[in-house]
Design a protein around this motif. Sequence first.
Motif, PDB file in Angstrom:
ATOM      1  N   UNK A  76     -34.889 -24.330 -41.835  1.00  0.00           N
ATOM      2  CA  UNK A  76     -34.184 -23.472 -42.965  1.00  0.00           C
ATOM      3  C   UNK A  76     -35.221 -23.390 -44.202  1.00  0.00           C
ATOM      4  N   UNK A  77     -35.919 -24.422 -44.488  1.00  0.00           N
ATOM      5  CA  UNK A  77     -36.983 -24.478 -45.357  1.00  0.00           C
ATOM      6  C   UNK A  77     -37.924 -23.492 -45.295  1.00  0.00           C
ATOM      7  N   UNK A  78     -38.774 -23.629 -43.851  1.00  0.00           N
ATOM      8  CA  UNK A  78     -39.520 -22.789 -43.354  1.00  0.00           C
ATOM      9  C   UNK A  78     -38.963 -21.300 -43.167  1.00  0.00           C
ATOM     10  N   UNK A  79     -37.755 -21.091 -42.932  1.00  0.00           N
ATOM     11  CA  UNK A  79     -37.208 -19.758 -43.056  1.00  0.00           C
ATOM     12  C   UNK A  79     -37.285 -19.245 -44.565  1.00  0.00           C
ATOM     13  N   UNK A  80     -36.930 -19.971 -45.363  1.00  0.00           N
ATOM     14  CA  UNK A  80     -36.788 -19.726 -46.714  1.00  0.00           C
ATOM     15  C   UNK A  80     -38.232 -19.237 -47.295  1.00  0.00           C
ATOM     16  N   UNK A  81     -39.112 -19.885 -46.878  1.00  0.00           N
ATOM     17  CA  UNK A  81     -40.506 -19.780 -47.491  1.00  0.00           C
ATOM     18  C   UNK A  81     -41.213 -18.366 -46.933  1.00  0.00           C
ATOM     19  N   UNK A 117     -31.667 -15.081 -50.340  1.00  0.00           N
ATOM     20  CA  UNK A 117     -31.289 -16.467 -50.575  1.00  0.00           C
ATOM     21  C   UNK A 117     -29.863 -16.843 -50.009  1.00  0.00           C
ATOM     22  N   UNK A 118     -29.150 -15.644 -50.506  1.00  0.00           N
ATOM     23  CA  UNK A 118     -27.574 -15.968 -50.252  1.00  0.00           C
ATOM     24  C   UNK A 118     -27.437 -15.763 -49.032  1.00  0.00           C
ATOM     25  N   UNK A 119     -27.975 -14.660 -48.269  1.00  0.00           N
ATOM     26  CA  UNK A 119     -27.713 -14.672 -46.806  1.00  0.00           C
ATOM     27  C   UNK A 119     -28.208 -15.628 -45.836  1.00  0.00           C
ATOM     28  N   UNK A 161     -24.328 -21.863 -42.511  1.00  0.00           N
ATOM     29  CA  UNK A 161     -23.151 -22.212 -42.353  1.00  0.00           C
ATOM     30  C   UNK A 161     -22.492 -21.640 -40.877  1.00  0.00           C
ATOM     31  N   UNK A 162     -23.009 -20.159 -40.696  1.00  0.00           N
ATOM     32  CA  UNK A 162     -22.339 -19.679 -39.626  1.00  0.00           C
ATOM     33  C   UNK A 162     -23.182 -19.915 -38.227  1.00  0.00           C
ATOM     34  N   UNK A 163     -24.625 -20.228 -38.469  1.00  0.00           N
ATOM     35  CA  UNK A 163     -25.188 -20.237 -37.122  1.00  0.00           C
ATOM     36  C   UNK A 163     -25.580 -21.838 -36.930  1.00  0.00           C
ATOM     37  N   UNK A 203     -23.731 -24.342 -35.890  1.00  0.00           N
ATOM     38  CA  UNK A 203     -23.520 -24.695 -34.336  1.00  0.00           C
ATOM     39  C   UNK A 203     -24.508 -24.273 -33.286  1.00  0.00           C
ATOM     40  N   UNK A 204     -24.684 -22.849 -33.334  1.00  0.00           N
ATOM     41  CA  UNK A 204     -25.522 -22.617 -32.371  1.00  0.00           C
ATOM     42  C   UNK A 204     -27.006 -22.686 -32.300  1.00  0.00           C
ATOM     43  N   UNK A 205     -27.405 -23.223 -33.566  1.00  0.00           N
ATOM     44  CA  UNK A 205     -28.936 -23.720 -33.852  1.00  0.00           C
ATOM     45  C   UNK A 205     -28.994 -25.295 -33.108  1.00  0.00           C
ATOM     46  N   UNK A 206     -27.566 -25.846 -33.338  1.00  0.00           N
ATOM     47  CA  UNK A 206     -27.852 -27.291 -33.033  1.00  0.00           C
ATOM     48  C   UNK A 206     -27.642 -27.265 -31.460  1.00  0.00           C
TER      49      UNK A 206
END
Length: 230
Positions: free
Chosen positions: A99-104, A201-203, A209-211, A213-216
């Motif tokens: 998620x840090x990479x996605x944020x960048x 950022x908010x999205x 939160x929503x994804x 479980x599927x990412x795990x």
Amino acid sequence: MSQSHALSDDQVGQELKKMTAFIKQEAMEKGREIEIKADEEFAIEKSKLVRQETSSIDTTYEKKFKSAQMSQQITRSTMANKTRLKVLSARQELLDSIFEAAEKKLGDATKDKGKYQGILKNLMLEGFYALNEPKLQVRGRKQDYDVLKKAIDGACKEYKEKTKKEISASIDEAHPQPDGCAGGLAIVGGNGKIDINNTFEERLTLLKDTSLPSVRLTLFGKNENRKFYD
């Protein structure tokens, strides 16, 4: 007459020998009986002591064995928990890094102006439908104002076509998105009291939160210890 019945010295000696032999025999037999009885009592007492000591040793061993088992179980449980925590920590670090990479990379979506305008329009429409008000304001980044105006025109047009309702929206230039915002916008309604935050950022936060479980599931597979699913 009395002299005829008197015993000679030899006869007396023989009688004494017989009596002595008899007494000695009796004593030997009695001694043997005592010895046998003593041996029996010794064997009984010895067997009793052996059983007691054996029982004591068995009890002590059983206590030590149970204690060793308990200690082993505690050690195994402790090691299993430590290993589990290490695995969970490593997994969480991996998820955080994703998620840090996605944020960048959030800002990359603003480089193509045409695509970015479409993204802003869709984010805006989402707020329009949710608020369902005739007059709204949009808060965006200062550098996006030109693209934002085009997106507003497109969003208002599509909203009118879909809902058959009039709507107008304007940029709230008094409250732009703060410096450092990667992109996106916020829709304000209710006379400024309702704010739908649709910044990138908010999205991404909502996506966590929503994804998650599927990412795990994709990264680590099915959790065999989990019994209930949504």
